[in-house]
Design an enzyme around this catalytic site. Structure first.
Site, PDB file in Angstrom:
ATOM      1  N   ASP A 464       0.834  -1.208   0.000  1.00 12.66           N
ATOM      2  CA  ASP A 464       0.000   0.000   0.000  1.00 12.66           C
ATOM      3  C   ASP A 464       0.871   1.260   0.000  1.00 12.66           C
ATOM      4  O   ASP A 464       2.085   1.197   0.203  1.00 12.66           O
ATOM      5  CB  ASP A 464      -0.919  -0.010   1.235  1.00 12.66           C
ATOM      6  N   GLU A 467       2.677   5.358  -3.798  1.00 13.03           N
ATOM      7  CA  GLU A 467       2.690   6.450  -4.818  1.00 13.03           C
ATOM      8  C   GLU A 467       4.021   7.200  -4.882  1.00 13.03           C
ATOM      9  O   GLU A 467       4.308   7.747  -5.952  1.00 13.03           O
ATOM     10  CB  GLU A 467       1.559   7.423  -4.520  1.00 13.03           C
ATOM     11  N   ASP A 640      -8.871   3.296  -2.874  1.00 15.12           N
ATOM     12  CA  ASP A 640      -9.861   3.763  -1.897  1.00 15.12           C
ATOM     13  C   ASP A 640     -11.116   4.303  -2.574  1.00 15.12           C
ATOM     14  O   ASP A 640     -11.231   5.499  -2.858  1.00 15.12           O
ATOM     15  CB  ASP A 640      -9.228   4.835  -1.003  1.00 15.12           C
TER      16      ASP A 640
END
Ligand code: NAG
Ligand code: NAG
Ligand code: NAG
Ligand code: NAG
Ligand code: NAG
Ligand code: NAG
Ligand code: NAG
Ligand code: NAG
Ligand code: NAG
Length: 891
Positions: A464, A467, A640
């Site tokens: 996770d 980015e 999300d």
């Protein structure tokens, strides 16, 4: 999960009371960082700035000289054709052009600085080890090329690519702009063009001609038509022809820099803030062939997944301890619903530190007992691993964190330009990030995963925040580590008092009383927010339009061209590792070049680590940020999303984007991540996602539980659909085999299976699973019926209802209304299909031992065909496998 600043309902927490071991600092003692650490200047995105110069008006373009034919094309020098415009960077005076016919179906056009020094080459060209850099295919000759490039120098260098009489790409009438921080190329397009791809974005499947696609990996919760986690600069275009077959082609721009694609009425403008033009044109001519050419010829074929990954996965942020985990397993067993894999979000960690288990709630011994029981039942466990590594307070020995110490000793973390570590902020507080360009980092990462596996024998890894997400601007932890562990500078859904009162759109009809009380609770929470006066948004540090190009200088953090980054103020430095952070490779490569590649690299490193953890087993990893080629080693989930009907609808176009992008193992957080779901939405969604390759239910800590057994109607709907999914597992798996070996797709657009019907060009409320099944989900609340198109009727395609096996009676080109009460998802079998089926067991393992069935659905001519792939479902290298093709022909 991301920071969730976009949530409306926010309440100030009092002291945190999460359970801690005595040796660790109490959470109540953790300081909340000052919001100013996330303050970034506010900029005007170029596309929204009416005063921004248009490069096409002011730049001179280039002239080709020294044109030299080569075996596979030609090369030339491109010389700046006038005074430098230096519009958003410094013009590069001399460029090299290389045109290569790499196969009969692939043409490559490369433009890069003529004087490319090794030390700055990564600023322009992505190294071949990072993502596919195709060469000429063996045996390619210039004869029989399907594509043809022609060019001229008048008024400046411009080129056109055609396939037969069809011009598919043309820069005619525009200039090429090549600066150190800005590149631009414009192609004209036909009116009402059909373009698809350019993942990752949330939006319609067919992109439309008034849209800008921005690529800059961002930890933002599924904003519509804005940049989000992944970068796949590739599109597929389909042109319909009256009375003959449609023609599709593909365009891929191999460039990882922040970039924008401006889709306009008659043109597409491609802009990047660095790199080179490294373009590939694929001749198709069908959509499926374009995708196969992209995967097989350029970025690589998708990883073959283990059989069990096709089972159902349950996750939640908010499983408090192993006991609660066991209750979920039992809940599924009691409800008679197949649960294949139980997942953990960050709850299991000790203070959000990777590769640790909270001693109180997720102790290792109890975890081992739990996992042993799970495994004995044929089930699996996949935990989350965050991309950041906690950087402890160096002055507090009890805060020491072994993973950090080991990495620091080996200096495997991303650095500041002065070679100190880059300390950003995330869940645990100030943190560092592994630098996967440093050759030592793979071993570090592998060793951490091996060591943790000895404690917690997981079955796969969920990556996770890749980015990579940082909750502050710049190296905010430098000089501040003594504050660690620190709470991010805003409230998070996990914080006490942060309750989410949002519900799906029709909740006020399905649950009137609860809807009313949610509205009032939400209002009272909102007023207590204003009473305690906290704000989730950061005041901008300053406001300006754009920086001015400076000779010899690359302005990494604030490049002159401002992309339309989603975050407040739009700066590249917002919520991310700053572009001036550096990597420890031979060239001190900066994040400016690497930002969109972090997720790709960490997923690759995790894949390779898992190869060590489980020798000869196909690694299972699911990652959030990804790049062109990530499908080689990772699955992806949609990030999300929301418990809203719109998120469910967009999940289909998301999956189709990733089919184009070569990541077929895709799914979204079923029933929605943020916000509360309700039985109606969750019931529809559990049924829809059953036809997505990756089938996982997951949600946020601040909302209600949403396991499939929570509502009896959802449990019923899930049991029904799970029987169907499980009986289809051999078919699903065969599709994956075909994707892995041939570049086929698994979930498919109706338009790809029926490429000659222009009415299907934009269809994203129905889809195909392989070429045999058509799925028409209900995507709106309070519906009892759904409208569906039965494609191909004009060409005598026959459709059968999955449930009744009766031939569908419908008219070509007409939307047919069909019954679809809650709990029923319409599925149709295409005539001509042979489906391998297996009787469902309670896990994929027991299912695999059950008898097979074969379902033969004849076409109008009385024939059918199908295939089945079999292997051990797990090994990277198979000792034995079988691929069976069956045909049924009319006598
Ligand atoms: C002309 O092109 C050839 C082939 O690429 C190259 O070897 C040569 O150096 C070029 N000449 C100049 C003056 O750039
Ligand atoms: C993936 O990792 C392997 C092993 O460390 C390495 O050889 C390869 O170059 C990496 N590929 C990418 C895309 O980073
Ligand atoms: C490419 O197009 C040019 C100009 O129309 C033509 O002369 C040439 O024969 C074509 N080449 C191929 C390989 O089709
Ligand atoms: C294009 O999109 C913009 C922004 O959404 C909108 O304001 C504008 O009206 C659209 N233009 C056309 C021609 O549809
Ligand atoms: C696990 O968490 C639940 C829910 O917070 C709590 O009721 C229960 O006491 C906990 N059990 C253990 C063993 O910690
Ligand atoms: C790197 O970028 C950050 C964020 O913009 C800035 O605070 C810092 O001063 C920069 N460092 C250098 C050495 O330029
Ligand atoms: C329910 O809420 C929606 C907004 O989500 C609103 O449009 C609708 O009118 C409401 N219906 C009723 C019956 O209150
Ligand atoms: C009504 O909403 C509450 C809160 O979300 C939920 O617990 C309950 O199950 C709902 N009732 C029905 C019938 O959906
Ligand atoms: C990389 O940075 C180090 C430390 O600042 C410096 O010594 C080295 O020369 C740099 N290398 C390159 C290729 O710029």
């Amino acid at each position: 999960m991301g920071p969730w600043r976009v949530l409306t309902a926010i309440v100030l927490c009092s002291a945190r009371s999460l359970a801690q071991t005595p040796t660790k600092p109490q959470y109540s003692a953790i300081p909340t960082l000052n919001a100013s650490i996330d303050a970034a200047p506010s900029l005007i995105p170029n596309i929204l700035d009416p005063t921004a110069p248009n490069a096409q008006d002011v730049c001179p373009g280039y002239k080709a000289t020294n044109v030299t034919n080569t075996i596979h094309g030609f090369t030339a020098n491109l010389l700046l054709a006038g005074k430098p415009c230096n519009v958003y960077g410094n013009d590069v005076a001399e460029l090299s052009l290389v045109v290569e016919y790499q196969s009969q179906k692939r043409l490559s056009v490369k433009v890069f600085p003529k004087y490319l020094a090794p030390a700055n080459s990564s600023q322009y060209i992505i190294p071949a080890f990072i993502t596919g850099l195709p060469d000429v295919d063996e045996g390619t000759t210039l004869l029989g090329n399907e594509l043809n490039l022609t060019w001229s120098n008048e008024p400046s260098f411009q080129f056109e690519i055609s396939r037969g009489s069809e011009r598919i790409f043309s820069t005619v009438g525009t200039v090429i702009v090549f600066e150190d921080q800005f590149l631009e190329l414009v192609t004209s397009m036909i009116p009402e063009y059909n373009v698809y791809g350019l993942a990752e974005h949330i939006g319609n499947f067919r992109l439309g001609n008034n849209l800008t696609r921005t690529f800059y990996a961002a930890d933002d919760g599924n904003p519509i038509d804005s940049n989000v986690y992944g970068t796949h600069p590739m599109y597929l275009e389909t042109r319909y022809k009256m009375g003959s077959d449609s023609l599709s082609h593909g365009v891929y721009a191999r460039n990882a820099h922040a970039q924008e694609w401006l889709l306009r009425e008659n043109s597409i403008t491609y802009r990047t803030i660095g790199g080179s033009f490294d373009l590939y044109f694929l001749s198709g001519p069908t959509p499926k062939k374009v995708i196969a050419q992209y995967q097989g010829g350029i970025v690589g074929l998708p990883a073959m997944q283990m059989y069990w990954v096709l089972g159902f996965h349950q996750c939640r942020w908010g499983y408090q301890n192993w006991t609660v985990m066991q209750e979920v397993v039992d809940g599924y067993a009691n409800a008679g619903i197949q649960l294949e894999t139980l997942w953990n979000d960050i709850d299991y960690m000790d203070q959000y530190r990777d590769f640790t288990n909270g001693e109180l709630n997720f102790p290792v011994p109890a975890g081992q007992a739990f996992l042993e029981k799970l495994r004995a039942a044929g089930q699996h466990y996949v935990p989350i691993v965050d991309s950041n590594i906690y950087a402890p307070d160096p002055g507090n020995a009890s805060d020491a964190y072994d993973t950090f110490s080991r990495g620091a000793t080996q200096r495997v973390f991303i650095q500041n330009p002065d070679e100190s570590f880059y300390y950003g902020d995330n869940w645990p507080g100030f943190s560092v990030w592994p630098d996967f360009l440093n050759p030592v980092t793979q071993d570090f990462w592998t060793n951490e995963l091996i060591a943790w596996y000895r404690d917690i024998p997981y079955d796969g890894i969920w990556i996770d925040l890749s980015e990579a997400s940082s909750f502050c601007v710049g190296s905010c932890g430098t000089e501040n580590l003594a504050t660690n562990p620190a709470h991010p500078p805003f409230l998070l859904p996990g914080d006490p008092g942060m309750i989410d009162y949002t519900y799906p759109e029709s909740f006020n009809i399905t649950n009137v009383t609860e809807a009313a009380s949610a509205i009032s609770a939400s209002a009272s929470q909102a007023s207590s927010v204003s009473a305690t006066a906290t704000t989730s948004s950061t005041p901008p540090a300053s406001t300006f339009t754009r920086t001015v190009p400076t000779p010899g200088v690359r302005q990494l953090d604030f490049p002159p061209y401002v992309i339309n980054n989603f975050f407040e103020g739009h700066a590249l430095v917002k919520n991310s590792i700053a572009p001036n952070a550096t990597h420890s490779d031979a060239y001190n490569t900066t994040e400016y070049e690497m930002h969109n590649l972090f997720g790709h690299l960490i997923s690759n490193a995790t894949y390779h680590a898992l190869l060590q953890v489980f020798p000869n087993r196909r690694p299972f990893t699911v990652g959030r940020s990804q790049f062109a080629g990530s499908g080689n080693f990772t699955a992806h989930w949609g990030g999300d999303n929301y418990s809203k009907w719109g998120s469910m609808y967009f999940s289909i176009s998301q999956a189709l984007q990733f089919a184009v992008a070569g990541i077929p193992m895709f799914g979204v957080d079923t029933c929605g991540f943020a916000g509360n779901t309700d039985y109606e939405l969750c019931s529809r969604w559990m049924q829809l996602s059953a036809f997505f390759p990756f089938y996982r239910n997951h949600n946020v800590i601040a909302s209600i539980a949403q396991e499939a057994y929570v509502w009896s109607s959802v449990a019923d709907a899930t049991r029904t659909v799970m029987q169907i999914r499980f009986s289809l597992l051999p078919y699903f798996y065969t599709l994956f085999y075909q994707a892995h070996f041939l570049g086929e797709t698994v979930m498919r657009a109706v338009a790809w299976e029926f490429p000659n019907d222009p009415q299907l060009a934009g269809v994203d409320n129905q889809f195909m699973l392989g070429s045999c099944l058509l799925i028409t989900p209900v995507l709106v609340p309070q519906a009892e019926t759904v409208k569906t198109v039965f494609p191909g009727l004009a060409e005598k395609t026959t459709w059968y209802d999955w449930y009744t096996l009766k031939t569908v009676d419908a008219e070509a080109g007409v939307n047919t209304t069909i019954e679809a009460p809650l709990g029923h998802i319409p599925i149709f079998i295409k005539g001509g299909s042979i489906l391998p089926l297996q009787q469902p067991g309670n896990t994929t393992k027991t299912s695999r031992q059950n008898p097979f069935n074969i379902l033969i659905a004849l076409d109008s001519g009385g024939s059918a065909s199908g295939s089945l792939y079999l292997d051990d479902g797990e090994s990277l290298v198979q000792e034995e496998s079988k691929y069976i093709e069956v045909k049924s022909e009319s006598a």
